[in-house]
Write an enzyme that holds these catalytic residues in place. Structure first.
Site, mmCIF file in Angstrom:
data_model
loop_
_atom_site.group_PDB
_atom_site.id
_atom_site.type_symbol
_atom_site.label_atom_id
_atom_site.label_comp_id
_atom_site.label_asym_id
_atom_site.label_seq_id
_atom_site.Cartn_x
_atom_site.Cartn_y
_atom_site.Cartn_z
ATOM 1 N N HIS A 1 5.980 1.338 19.075
ATOM 2 C CA HIS A 1 4.921 1.700 18.120
ATOM 3 C C HIS A 1 5.005 3.190 17.786
ATOM 4 C CE1 HIS A 1 0.678 0.408 16.629
ATOM 5 N NE2 HIS A 1 1.253 1.255 15.794
ATOM 6 N N GLU B 1 0.860 -4.439 23.683
ATOM 7 C CA GLU B 1 1.777 -3.301 23.760
ATOM 8 C C GLU B 1 1.498 -2.517 25.033
ATOM 9 O OE1 GLU B 1 2.251 -2.554 18.919
ATOM 10 O OE2 GLU B 1 1.144 -1.104 20.142
ATOM 11 N N ARG C 1 1.258 -4.648 12.453
ATOM 12 C CA ARG C 1 0.609 -4.911 13.727
ATOM 13 C C ARG C 1 1.211 -6.172 14.340
ATOM 14 N NH1 ARG C 1 -0.920 -0.423 13.345
ATOM 15 N NH2 ARG C 1 -3.033 0.446 13.611
ATOM 16 N N GLY D 1 0.843 -1.189 0.000
ATOM 17 C CA GLY D 1 0.000 0.000 0.000
ATOM 18 C C GLY D 1 0.872 1.230 0.000
#
Length: 328
Positions: free
Chosen positions: A292, A273, A244, A160
C-alpha cells in the site's frame, strides 16, 4: 504536548509505525499543540475541550461516535490521502464537523505506481529479477516471455483524478484506453487522452488486456470484481489494483490465478493489510504485491501534510476549506 496557546490537534502518536510522519512533527508543532491519543485518553476531561481538529495519518486515529462526543470544540477532521472508506461521513455531518482530505497530493504518485505495477506484471520483472540473482541460474532461458504493453488495451475502472493521470501515462505507451466511471468525463477530457467511455463494465472487462482498479471503496463498489467478472476477462489479461483490497473478491482472484482464468495480478492493496503470512496470494508466482505504497514518496507525503495544515487553519479561521469533502 506542545505550546498550550496553539490550537489543539489530536494525532495518533508522534512516532512509531502508527504515528504521524516523524519528519513532519516539527512543522506541525509550529502551528498546533499536538495531543496524542494516549495523552487524550489519560486526561479526557482537560484535553477534550482543547482539541479543535483531528489529524488522521494512515487511517489513525479512528473517529468514532464516542470520540466525537468527547470533543466539544472539534471543528474539522483532516485525513491524509484520497480514500474516505475509514470515515463515517454521515456521523461527522451529524456533529457539524467538517472533513477534508488530500486527493491532489496523492494522484500523481499513485498513478505512477499503477503504471509501475502494470509494467512489472506485464514484463514479469520480479520473476526476472529472481531468476537473474538466483545461485542456481546457469543460463537465461530464451522462452522467458511477458506481455507487450505498447498498443495493448487498458481498461480503467474509476476515472477520477488518479484514473485520469493513469490514462495520461498510458497514452505515452500508445495504449488503447477504455474506462468505466460513475459519471462520464467531458468529451474534451476523453479526447485529450484518447479514452473511450464504457457504460457497461462487462464490455470493459471483455475488451481489456489490462484492467486497472482506481475506484474508491463504497458500499456500491465493494466486491466489484468477483468470480463472474473475472470470467469475463481475457485469459491473457492482467488485473492491477491500486484502489482498495475489498474491491476484489480475493478468494475468487486466487482461484482465477491458479487456474489460468486470468494471466496475472499486481496489487498494492489487499484485505487485510498485511495479508496473513499463509495466504495463498503470497505463494503465487503470477502475483506482485506491494505494501500500500501508492502515495509513499517524500514529496507526496510532505504535500499531504501541508494540505492538511492548510485545511485545518482555514477551518479554525472560518475560511473556505481547501479539499473540503462535501457531506451529504
Amino acid at each position: 504536548m506542545g505550546d498550550q496557546d496553539l490550537p489543539g490537534v489530536l494525532v495518533s502518536d508522534l512516532e512509531g509505525p502508527h504515528g504521524i510522519c516523524e519528519d513532519h512533527a516539527e512543522d506541525l508543532k509550529r502551528h498546533f499543540n499536538l495531543i496524542t491519543m494516549q495523552d487524550f485518553l489519560e486526561n479526557k476531561a482537560q484535553l477534550g475541550p482543547q482539541i479543535q481538529a483531528v489529524y488522521i495519518w494512515c487511517g489513525r486515529p479512528a473517529v468514532s461516535q464516542e470520540l466525537l462526543h468527547s470533543l466539544p470544540s472539534l471543528k474539522i477532521v483532516a485525513s491524509a490521502g484520497a480514500g474516505l472508506d475509514h470515515l463515517d461521513l454521515g456521523l461527522m455531518a451529524s456533529f457539524g464537523v467538517k472533513v477534508a482530505n488530500t486527493p491532489h497530493a496523492v494522484s500523481s504518485p499513485t498513478a505512477d505506481l499503477g503504471m509501475a505495477l502494470l509494467l512489472a506484471a506485464a514484463r514479469r520483472v520480479v520473476e526476472g529479477h529472481q531468476l537473474a540473482v538466483s545461485p542456481h541460474t546457469e543460463n537465461f532461458p530464451t522462452d522467458y516471455m511477458g506481455q507487450q504493453v505498447t498498443g495493448a488495451t487498458l481498461g480503467i475502472i474509476g476515472m477520477g483524478s488518479i484514473g485520469y493521470k493513469i490514462a495520461q501515462r498510458a497514452r505515452a505507451f500508445e495504449m488503447k484506453i477504455v474506462y468505466h466511471n460513475r459519471k462520464r468525463r467531458k468529451l474534451e477530457e476523453e479526447e485529450a487522452v484518447g479514452a473511450i467511455y464504457c457504460e457497461r463494465l462487462d464490455d470493459l472487462l471483455q475488451w481489456s488486456d489490462f484492467v486497472m482498479l482506481a475506484v474508491s471503496l463504497t458500499p456500491q463498489t465493494q466486491g466489484l470484481i468477483r468470480k463472474r467478472e473475472l470470467r469475463l476477462m481475457k485469459p491473457t489479461a492482467i488485473l492491477v489494483n491500486i484502489g482498495r483490497g475489498l474491491l476484489v473478491d480475493q478468494e475468487a482472484l486466487v482461484e482465477a490465478l491458479q487456474t489460468g482464468l486470468i494471466k496475472a495480478a499486481a496489487l498494492d492493496v489487499t484485505y487485510p493489510e498485511p495479508l496473513p503470512r499463509d495466504h495463498p496470494l503470497l505463494e503465487l508466482k503470477n502475483v506482485i504485491l506491494t505494501p500500500h505504497i501508492g502515495s509513499a514518496t517524500h514529496q507526496a507525503r510532505r504535500q499531504m501534510m501541508e494540505n492538511l495544515v492548510e485545511s485545518i487553519l482555514a477551518s479554525l479561521s472560518g475560511l473556505p476549506i481547501p479539499n473540503e469533502v462535501l457531506l451529504k
